[in-house]
Design a protein around this motif. Structure first.
Motif, PDB file in Angstrom:
ATOM      1  N   VAL A   1      51.786  60.132  83.342  1.00  0.00           N
ATOM      2  CA  VAL A   1      52.104  58.826  82.658  1.00  0.00           C
ATOM      3  C   VAL A   1      52.075  57.716  83.619  1.00  0.00           C
ATOM      4  N   GLY A   2      52.469  57.855  85.011  1.00  0.00           N
ATOM      5  CA  GLY A   2      52.233  56.981  85.905  1.00  0.00           C
ATOM      6  C   GLY A   2      50.896  56.544  86.270  1.00  0.00           C
ATOM      7  N   PHE A   3      50.270  57.552  86.217  1.00  0.00           N
ATOM      8  CA  PHE A   3      48.519  57.432  86.696  1.00  0.00           C
ATOM      9  C   PHE A   3      47.747  56.749  85.391  1.00  0.00           C
ATOM     10  N   ASP A   4      48.422  57.114  84.180  1.00  0.00           N
ATOM     11  CA  ASP A   4      47.771  56.848  83.018  1.00  0.00           C
ATOM     12  C   ASP A   4      47.727  55.137  82.894  1.00  0.00           C
ATOM     13  N   ALA A   5      48.703  54.422  83.354  1.00  0.00           N
ATOM     14  CA  ALA A   5      48.842  52.990  83.415  1.00  0.00           C
ATOM     15  C   ALA A   5      47.441  52.250  84.050  1.00  0.00           C
ATOM     16  N   VAL A   6      46.976  53.181  85.246  1.00  0.00           N
ATOM     17  CA  VAL A   6      45.784  52.732  85.892  1.00  0.00           C
ATOM     18  C   VAL A   6      44.492  53.318  85.420  1.00  0.00           C
ATOM     19  N   LEU A   7      44.702  54.811  85.263  1.00  0.00           N
ATOM     20  CA  LEU A   7      43.475  55.487  85.092  1.00  0.00           C
ATOM     21  C   LEU A   7      42.841  55.286  83.502  1.00  0.00           C
ATOM     22  N   ARG A   8      43.590  55.004  82.611  1.00  0.00           N
ATOM     23  CA  ARG A   8      43.031  54.639  81.367  1.00  0.00           C
ATOM     24  C   ARG A   8      41.950  53.942  81.152  1.00  0.00           C
ATOM     25  N   TYR A   9      41.716  53.246  82.101  1.00  0.00           N
ATOM     26  CA  TYR A   9      40.549  52.040  82.221  1.00  0.00           C
ATOM     27  C   TYR A   9      39.404  52.943  82.871  1.00  0.00           C
ATOM     28  N   CYS A  10      39.217  54.101  83.102  1.00  0.00           N
ATOM     29  CA  CYS A  10      38.160  54.923  83.652  1.00  0.00           C
ATOM     30  C   CYS A  10      37.745  55.770  82.832  1.00  0.00           C
ATOM     31  N   GLU A  11      36.519  56.079  82.671  1.00  0.00           N
ATOM     32  CA  GLU A  11      35.828  57.051  81.898  1.00  0.00           C
ATOM     33  C   GLU A  11      36.127  58.377  82.122  1.00  0.00           C
ATOM     34  N   ASP A  12      36.452  59.236  81.174  1.00  0.00           N
ATOM     35  CA  ASP A  12      36.681  60.520  81.534  1.00  0.00           C
ATOM     36  C   ASP A  12      38.195  61.088  81.405  1.00  0.00           C
ATOM     37  N   TRP A  13      39.075  59.977  81.763  1.00  0.00           N
ATOM     38  CA  TRP A  13      40.605  60.041  81.719  1.00  0.00           C
ATOM     39  C   TRP A  13      41.020  60.869  80.409  1.00  0.00           C
ATOM     40  N   PRO A  14      41.564  61.966  80.851  1.00  0.00           N
ATOM     41  CA  PRO A  14      42.288  62.716  79.565  1.00  0.00           C
ATOM     42  C   PRO A  14      43.557  61.903  78.931  1.00  0.00           C
ATOM     43  N   GLY A  15      44.096  61.009  79.580  1.00  0.00           N
ATOM     44  CA  GLY A  15      45.380  60.472  79.197  1.00  0.00           C
ATOM     45  C   GLY A  15      46.581  61.592  79.737  1.00  0.00           C
ATOM     46  N   PRO A  16      48.072  60.898  79.425  1.00  0.00           N
ATOM     47  CA  PRO A  16      48.935  61.627  80.050  1.00  0.00           C
ATOM     48  C   PRO A  16      49.133  63.013  79.250  1.00  0.00           C
ATOM     49  N   ASN A  17      50.187  63.654  79.906  1.00  0.00           N
ATOM     50  CA  ASN A  17      50.679  64.934  79.115  1.00  0.00           C
ATOM     51  C   ASN A  17      49.866  66.012  78.947  1.00  0.00           C
ATOM     52  N   ASP A  18      48.613  66.095  79.815  1.00  0.00           N
ATOM     53  CA  ASP A  18      47.572  67.030  79.624  1.00  0.00           C
ATOM     54  C   ASP A  18      47.519  67.504  81.149  1.00  0.00           C
ATOM     55  N   ARG A  19      48.317  68.489  81.660  1.00  0.00           N
ATOM     56  CA  ARG A  19      48.078  69.179  82.844  1.00  0.00           C
ATOM     57  C   ARG A  19      46.498  69.586  83.263  1.00  0.00           C
ATOM     58  N   GLU A  20      45.998  70.275  82.515  1.00  0.00           N
ATOM     59  CA  GLU A  20      44.817  70.919  82.736  1.00  0.00           C
ATOM     60  C   GLU A  20      43.717  69.743  83.084  1.00  0.00           C
ATOM     61  N   GLY A  21      43.760  69.031  81.919  1.00  0.00           N
ATOM     62  CA  GLY A  21      42.756  67.584  81.964  1.00  0.00           C
ATOM     63  C   GLY A  21      43.086  66.825  83.188  1.00  0.00           C
ATOM     64  N   PHE A  22      44.438  66.615  83.545  1.00  0.00           N
ATOM     65  CA  PHE A  22      44.670  65.884  84.820  1.00  0.00           C
ATOM     66  C   PHE A  22      44.048  66.462  85.909  1.00  0.00           C
ATOM     67  N   ILE A  23      44.512  67.677  86.049  1.00  0.00           N
ATOM     68  CA  ILE A  23      43.553  68.440  87.232  1.00  0.00           C
ATOM     69  C   ILE A  23      42.397  68.337  87.378  1.00  0.00           C
ATOM     70  N   GLU A  24      41.692  68.614  86.334  1.00  0.00           N
ATOM     71  CA  GLU A  24      40.159  68.691  86.139  1.00  0.00           C
ATOM     72  C   GLU A  24      39.685  67.103  86.527  1.00  0.00           C
ATOM     73  N   PHE A  25      40.334  66.292  85.971  1.00  0.00           N
ATOM     74  CA  PHE A  25      39.904  64.848  86.062  1.00  0.00           C
ATOM     75  C   PHE A  25      39.686  64.678  87.497  1.00  0.00           C
ATOM     76  N   TRP A  26      40.790  64.966  88.293  1.00  0.00           N
ATOM     77  CA  TRP A  26      41.016  64.688  89.662  1.00  0.00           C
ATOM     78  C   TRP A  26      39.799  65.644  90.548  1.00  0.00           C
ATOM     79  N   LYS A  27      39.880  66.888  90.137  1.00  0.00           N
ATOM     80  CA  LYS A  27      38.740  67.541  90.849  1.00  0.00           C
ATOM     81  C   LYS A  27      37.356  67.155  90.588  1.00  0.00           C
ATOM     82  N   SER A  28      37.232  66.750  89.310  1.00  0.00           N
ATOM     83  CA  SER A  28      35.666  66.645  88.843  1.00  0.00           C
ATOM     84  C   SER A  28      35.238  65.187  89.481  1.00  0.00           C
ATOM     85  N   HIS A  29      36.148  64.465  89.774  1.00  0.00           N
ATOM     86  CA  HIS A  29      35.957  62.917  90.370  1.00  0.00           C
ATOM     87  C   HIS A  29      36.043  63.010  91.779  1.00  0.00           C
ATOM     88  N   ARG A  30      36.437  64.043  92.228  1.00  0.00           N
ATOM     89  CA  ARG A  30      36.439  63.981  93.784  1.00  0.00           C
ATOM     90  C   ARG A  30      35.243  64.047  94.706  1.00  0.00           C
TER      91      ARG A  30
END
Length: 136
Positions: free
Chosen positions: A96-125
């Motif tokens: 939720v804390g990152f959602d306030a910022v990352l919602r403005y970025c493409e591919d962001w899965p939104g909050p409360n999706d651990r797998e999507g969260f981890i995948e977003f960070w790894k795939s954009h690294r």
């Protein structure tokens, strides 16, 4: 001389930090909203009592907006990537804390999706090419 060599050996055996660079494309027309969100959430980055300070392995975090179309997140931390990202997810209440910022970025899965969260960070690294720090 022997003492200096022993100290140098002990220092080099100490765990190194890991660099993390994330680059994400900003959704078209959302750069100004992202700037406002980053500014509003600066406390979480800079404040020693902010949520990122609760991740005890983090040495620093920086963010930047490049040419109104690219978001950059850079950090140095101790340890491996999986516990680091898991801590980010947990400390920011399911992202939720990152959602306030990352919602403005493409591919962001939104909050409360651990797998999507981890995948977003790894795939954009992106690899850190200049610090000489350990990459995992």
């Amino acid at each position: 001389m022997a003492t200096q060599q022993a100290e140098a050996t002990q220092a080099s055996a100490a765990p190194s930090t890991t660099a993390f660079l994330l680059i994400a494309k900003i959704k078209p027309g959302q750069a100004d909203a992202l700037r406002e969100a980053v500014s509003a959430n600066a406390k979480n980055i800079e404040d020693p009592t902010g949520s990122l300070a609760q991740v005890g392995t983090v040495h620093f975090v920086r963010v930047a907006i490049i040419n109104d179309d690219t978001f950059l997140f850079a950090s140095q931390f101790d340890g491996d990537i999986e516990p680091y990202l898991d801590d980010f997810y947990t400390v920011t209440l399911g992202g939720v804390g990152f959602d306030a910022v990352l919602r403005y970025c493409e591919d962001w899965p939104g909050p409360n999706d651990r797998e999507g969260f981890i995948e977003f960070w790894k795939s954009h690294r992106v690899p850190d090419q200049g610090s000489g720090m350990k990459q995992v």
